[in-house]
Write a protein that holds these residues in place. Structure first.
Motif, short mmCIF file in Angstrom:
data_model
loop_
_atom_site.label_atom_id
_atom_site.label_comp_id
_atom_site.label_asym_id
_atom_site.label_seq_id
_atom_site.Cartn_x
_atom_site.Cartn_y
_atom_site.Cartn_z
N UNK A 98 0.83 -1.21 0.00
CA UNK A 98 0.00 0.00 0.00
C UNK A 98 0.87 1.26 0.00
N UNK A 99 1.90 1.26 0.80
CA UNK A 99 2.79 2.43 0.89
C UNK A 99 3.55 2.62 -0.42
N UNK A 100 4.06 1.55 -0.97
CA UNK A 100 4.81 1.65 -2.23
C UNK A 100 3.91 2.10 -3.38
N UNK A 101 2.66 1.64 -3.39
CA UNK A 101 1.77 2.02 -4.49
C UNK A 101 1.27 3.45 -4.34
N UNK A 102 1.12 3.93 -3.11
CA UNK A 102 0.62 5.29 -2.92
C UNK A 102 1.72 6.35 -3.08
N UNK A 103 2.96 5.96 -2.83
CA UNK A 103 4.08 6.89 -2.99
C UNK A 103 4.44 6.97 -4.47
N UNK A 104 4.81 8.14 -4.87
CA UNK A 104 5.18 8.32 -6.27
C UNK A 104 6.67 8.63 -6.36
N UNK A 105 7.46 7.65 -6.00
CA UNK A 105 8.90 7.80 -6.00
C UNK A 105 9.45 7.44 -7.37
N UNK A 106 10.28 8.31 -7.90
CA UNK A 106 10.95 8.04 -9.17
C UNK A 106 12.28 7.37 -8.85
N UNK A 107 12.30 6.04 -8.89
CA UNK A 107 13.47 5.28 -8.48
C UNK A 107 14.66 5.52 -9.39
#
Length: 164
Positions: A98-107
């Protein structure tokens, strides 16, 4: 040496110690239970106290995971390492997802930034194979996937070509 509590079942003392730990930093439920049990408290009593703290919203795995995620991203860690560290701290897979999908981090951007901070800009064609492997390992050890590593190298290369 850690002193053993007089009464390992005393929920008031357990709660006081738990609140002290939580006042320093967020803790996952797993970490909190582990730390209190290491101090000699009975596991069943600790679990009851932690459940009370969760009801009061003084302890939340969701809040801990969000804070932990932000902290690790700011430190420049990749998704593989962050997920592994969250799992080690007892965070549920559903919460992690849930946290990974809600965050919009450009890896890729994060990996590129880490690469440039550590090594600066250099054309890949000018690097020895050992040096290039060293740079790739650096990003991989920080938790970036092979795709992120190659994309970061390509981004650095592209920025050098655009600068010419």
């Amino acid at each position: 040496m850690i002193r053993q509590p007089k009464d390992p079942e005393d929920e008031t003392v357990i709660e006081q110690r738990a609140v002290q730990l939580l006042s320093r930093r967020e803790q996952s439920e797993y970490e909190l239970v582990q730390k209190l049990c290491q101090r000699g408290f009975a596991k069943e009593a600790v679990q009851r106290v932690v459940a009370k703290l969760q009801e009061r919203r003084w302890q939340s795995d969701q809040r801990f995971a969000e804070m932990f995620y932000r902290s690790r991203v700011e430190q420049g860690h990749g998704p593989i390492k962050i997920k592994a560290e969250m799992q080690q701290r007892g965070i549920a897979a559903a919460t992690i997802d849930k946290i990974f999908s809600s965050a919009e981090t450009d890896w890729v951007a994060l990996a590129t930034d880490r690469y440039l901070r550590k090594f600066g800009a250099a054309k890949l064609s000018q690097l020895e194979p050992k040096e290039r492997a060293k740079r790739q390992r650096f990003l991989a050890q920080r938790g970036f996937s092979a795709n992120h590593v190659y994309a970061a190298e390509a981004a650095v290369q592209e920025s050098l070509e655009n600068a010419d």
